[in-house]
Design a protein around this motif. Structure first.
Motif, PDB file in Angstrom:
ATOM      1  N   ARG A   5      43.002  37.383  45.696  1.00 60.37           N
ATOM      2  CA  ARG A   5      41.568  38.377  45.586  1.00 60.37           C
ATOM      3  C   ARG A   5      41.392  39.086  45.387  1.00 60.37           C
ATOM      4  NH1 ARG A   5      38.096  35.274  49.616  1.00 60.37           N
ATOM      5  NH2 ARG A   5      37.914  33.194  48.477  1.00 60.37           N
ATOM      6  N   ARG A   6      41.197  39.593  44.014  1.00 60.47           N
ATOM      7  CA  ARG A   6      40.813  40.483  43.350  1.00 60.47           C
ATOM      8  C   ARG A   6      39.969  42.116  43.387  1.00 60.47           C
ATOM      9  NH1 ARG A   6      43.902  40.770  37.581  1.00 60.47           N
ATOM     10  NH2 ARG A   6      41.738  38.892  37.781  1.00 60.47           N
ATOM     11  N   SER A   7      38.766  40.611  43.746  1.00 68.04           N
ATOM     12  CA  SER A   7      37.371  41.643  44.394  1.00 68.04           C
ATOM     13  C   SER A   7      36.724  40.206  43.753  1.00 68.04           C
ATOM     14  CB  SER A   7      37.067  42.362  42.651  1.00 68.04           C
ATOM     15  OG  SER A   7      36.178  41.439  41.844  1.00 68.04           O
ATOM     16  N   GLY A   8      35.085  40.939  44.555  1.00 69.22           N
ATOM     17  CA  GLY A   8      33.923  39.846  44.321  1.00 69.22           C
ATOM     18  C   GLY A   8      33.402  39.349  43.707  1.00 69.22           C
ATOM     19  N   ILE A  11      33.404  37.123  37.284  1.00 69.37           N
ATOM     20  CA  ILE A  11      34.260  37.893  36.386  1.00 69.37           C
ATOM     21  C   ILE A  11      35.586  37.141  36.340  1.00 69.37           C
ATOM     22  CG2 ILE A  11      34.332  38.135  34.432  1.00 69.37           C
ATOM     23  CD1 ILE A  11      31.906  39.387  33.798  1.00 69.37           C
ATOM     24  N   ASN A  12      35.691  37.920  37.670  1.00 71.75           N
ATOM     25  CA  ASN A  12      36.759  38.434  38.174  1.00 71.75           C
ATOM     26  C   ASN A  12      36.885  36.834  38.774  1.00 71.75           C
ATOM     27  OD1 ASN A  12      39.288  38.810  39.157  1.00 71.75           O
ATOM     28  ND2 ASN A  12      38.294  39.410  41.670  1.00 71.75           N
ATOM     29  N   LEU A  13      36.089  36.607  39.514  1.00 69.72           N
ATOM     30  CA  LEU A  13      36.703  35.102  40.443  1.00 69.72           C
ATOM     31  C   LEU A  13      36.614  34.399  39.407  1.00 69.72           C
ATOM     32  CD1 LEU A  13      34.116  35.843  43.917  1.00 69.72           C
ATOM     33  CD2 LEU A  13      37.147  35.974  43.493  1.00 69.72           C
ATOM     34  N   THR A  14      35.740  33.992  38.966  1.00 63.44           N
ATOM     35  CA  THR A  14      36.302  33.138  37.415  1.00 63.44           C
ATOM     36  C   THR A  14      37.541  33.457  37.168  1.00 63.44           C
ATOM     37  OG1 THR A  14      33.818  32.876  37.310  1.00 63.44           O
ATOM     38  CG2 THR A  14      35.011  31.700  36.026  1.00 63.44           C
ATOM     39  N   LEU A  15      37.612  34.377  36.261  1.00 67.15           N
ATOM     40  CA  LEU A  15      39.128  34.339  36.166  1.00 67.15           C
ATOM     41  C   LEU A  15      39.967  33.540  36.961  1.00 67.15           C
ATOM     42  CD1 LEU A  15      38.894  37.802  33.895  1.00 67.15           C
ATOM     43  CD2 LEU A  15      39.593  35.783  32.604  1.00 67.15           C
ATOM     44  N   GLU A  16      40.096  33.573  38.086  1.00 68.83           N
ATOM     45  CA  GLU A  16      41.426  33.671  39.084  1.00 68.83           C
ATOM     46  C   GLU A  16      41.233  32.522  39.064  1.00 68.83           C
ATOM     47  OE1 GLU A  16      41.017  35.988  42.468  1.00 68.83           O
ATOM     48  OE2 GLU A  16      41.084  38.067  41.589  1.00 68.83           O
ATOM     49  N   VAL A  17      40.074  31.424  39.490  1.00 62.33           N
ATOM     50  CA  VAL A  17      40.342  30.325  38.528  1.00 62.33           C
ATOM     51  C   VAL A  17      40.576  29.381  37.276  1.00 62.33           C
ATOM     52  CG1 VAL A  17      38.827  27.932  39.248  1.00 62.33           C
ATOM     53  CG2 VAL A  17      38.474  29.791  40.040  1.00 62.33           C
TER      54      VAL A  17
ATOM     55  N   GLU B  46      37.314  47.768  40.122  1.00 60.98           N
ATOM     56  CA  GLU B  46      37.548  47.658  41.173  1.00 60.98           C
ATOM     57  C   GLU B  46      38.643  46.267  41.701  1.00 60.98           C
ATOM     58  OE1 GLU B  46      34.496  46.119  45.010  1.00 60.98           O
ATOM     59  OE2 GLU B  46      34.479  47.522  42.462  1.00 60.98           O
ATOM     60  N   GLU B  47      39.159  46.502  40.227  1.00 63.38           N
ATOM     61  CA  GLU B  47      40.579  45.714  40.094  1.00 63.38           C
ATOM     62  C   GLU B  47      42.286  46.343  40.275  1.00 63.38           C
ATOM     63  OE1 GLU B  47      37.956  44.459  38.592  1.00 63.38           O
ATOM     64  OE2 GLU B  47      37.372  43.197  39.805  1.00 63.38           O
ATOM     65  N   GLY B 112      27.475  40.309  42.409  1.00 65.47           N
ATOM     66  CA  GLY B 112      27.420  39.344  41.666  1.00 65.47           C
ATOM     67  C   GLY B 112      26.062  39.367  40.999  1.00 65.47           C
ATOM     68  N   ILE B 113      25.126  40.410  41.878  1.00 70.14           N
ATOM     69  CA  ILE B 113      23.579  40.870  41.225  1.00 70.14           C
ATOM     70  C   ILE B 113      23.298  40.523  39.858  1.00 70.14           C
ATOM     71  CG2 ILE B 113      23.608  43.715  41.611  1.00 70.14           C
ATOM     72  CD1 ILE B 113      20.697  41.738  42.193  1.00 70.14           C
TER      73      ILE B 113
END
Lengths: 175, 175
Positions: A5-8, A11-17, B46-47, B112-113
């Motif tokens: 995980r690069r960040s929380g 958008i980033n998390l969705t891109l990682e999926v 962030e990344e 997330g906010i």
DNA sequence: TCCGACCACTATCATATTGCAACCAGTTCT
DNA sequence: AGAACTGGTTGCAATATGATAGTGGTCGGA
């Protein structure tokens, strides 16, 4: 495609999926083409995915809870891939991507007609289509509300696509 | 990341433009963080994108008409990257991805906010934000309609983010 | 029972992409 | 002049992709 995980950031998390070249295309074929078997996804996609890539993506998407694999009773080796609720909820992303692509990129007529209908139908149509997918992938009881139209959204999309293809074939024959 | 077209499907074409791990993150930082220079994008993300990747993506996105680069009068080497109308219209895709990520993935509270506000605001807020970006990136005359609120959508997002960060800091100090 | 078609999936290998770290030359500040 | 900053580039190792061929197994018909 590492899973660190690069960040929380959402958008980033969705891109990682789903942020690679193939995952969303596989999901698109499952959603709009109702392809549920490995072989269907492999051979009936416009973009000709390689078998190892497909196997990898199906595995990854299953691990991430976007898909589930169940055995096909008709054939011991066959699996049936179904969307989870999480996977079904990817539809709005695909719809927005389709709308953007249709507005700004050289989309072919027959492949753009579904995007056009989905764009014109807006979120109401997306919800309808998602509920149809719930029935198809999660089971008959999974719908949130009863069908609102006699002809399903999926059927309308498919019919429009086929009409364009038929029209093109006729035009080719006439011309 | 070759540029050969695999198919004329709108989703596929969109993926060929922004369907990699970094492009949409760069666009996110430009949109929500208002980062307009190479160095800002490089160091304030962030990344932690690598400089060669950033350079490549900026070049590619510029070639594809998502961004434009103009010279910064204050510094001869500096460039200013601005979104085109096409780029601004990527917002709904980002908004949907953010909404999906927030619902299904382990998003941190402060990151997330914005996604939450954007989700709750819906398409009306997206339109408002897009119009603000038109003013910011295309020029003061590029708005479609006059501002509807005294505090801009961008400011509201930023304020909410800062409030969460401040709240967290206070909680850390107290606890 | 044998055969050919079909099934999901893997192995191999060449190529393309990614990501890290160091480096660059021009520009501005002090 | 010299330090710090500017937007990058270069080299290289690790990883991901993609084409092709092949695996072991299943199925249906003769």
């Amino acid at each position: 495609m590492s899973d660190a995980r690069r960040s929380g950031c959402p958008i980033n998390l969705t891109l990682e999926v789903v942020g690679d070249r193939w995952s969303l295309l596989v999901i698109r074929d499952i959603m709009f083409g109702n392809r549920r078997h490995f072989r269907e996804l492999l051979t009936q996609s416009e973009e000709r995915i390689a078998s190892n890539i497909l196997a990898d993506r199906l595995k990854r998407l299953t691990e991430q809870g976007i898909l589930v694999r169940t055995d096909d009773p008709s054939h011991k080796q066959k699996g049936i891939y179904s969307l989870t609720e999480q996977g079904i909820q990817l539809l709005p992303i695909l719809a927005q991507m389709a709308a953007w692509g249709r507005r700004h990129l050289p989309v072919t007529e027959e492949l753009g007609i579904r995007a056009q209908l989905l764009d014109e139908g807006g979120p109401a149509m997306w919800d309808e289509f998602m509920d149809e997918m719930r029935e198809l992938h999660l089971g008959p009881g999974a719908r949130l509300k009863p069908p609102t139209s006699t002809v399903s959204a999926g059927q309308r999309l498919q019919a429009a696509y086929e009409a364009v293809v038929a029209g093109k074939a006729a035009a080719a024959q006439a011309g």
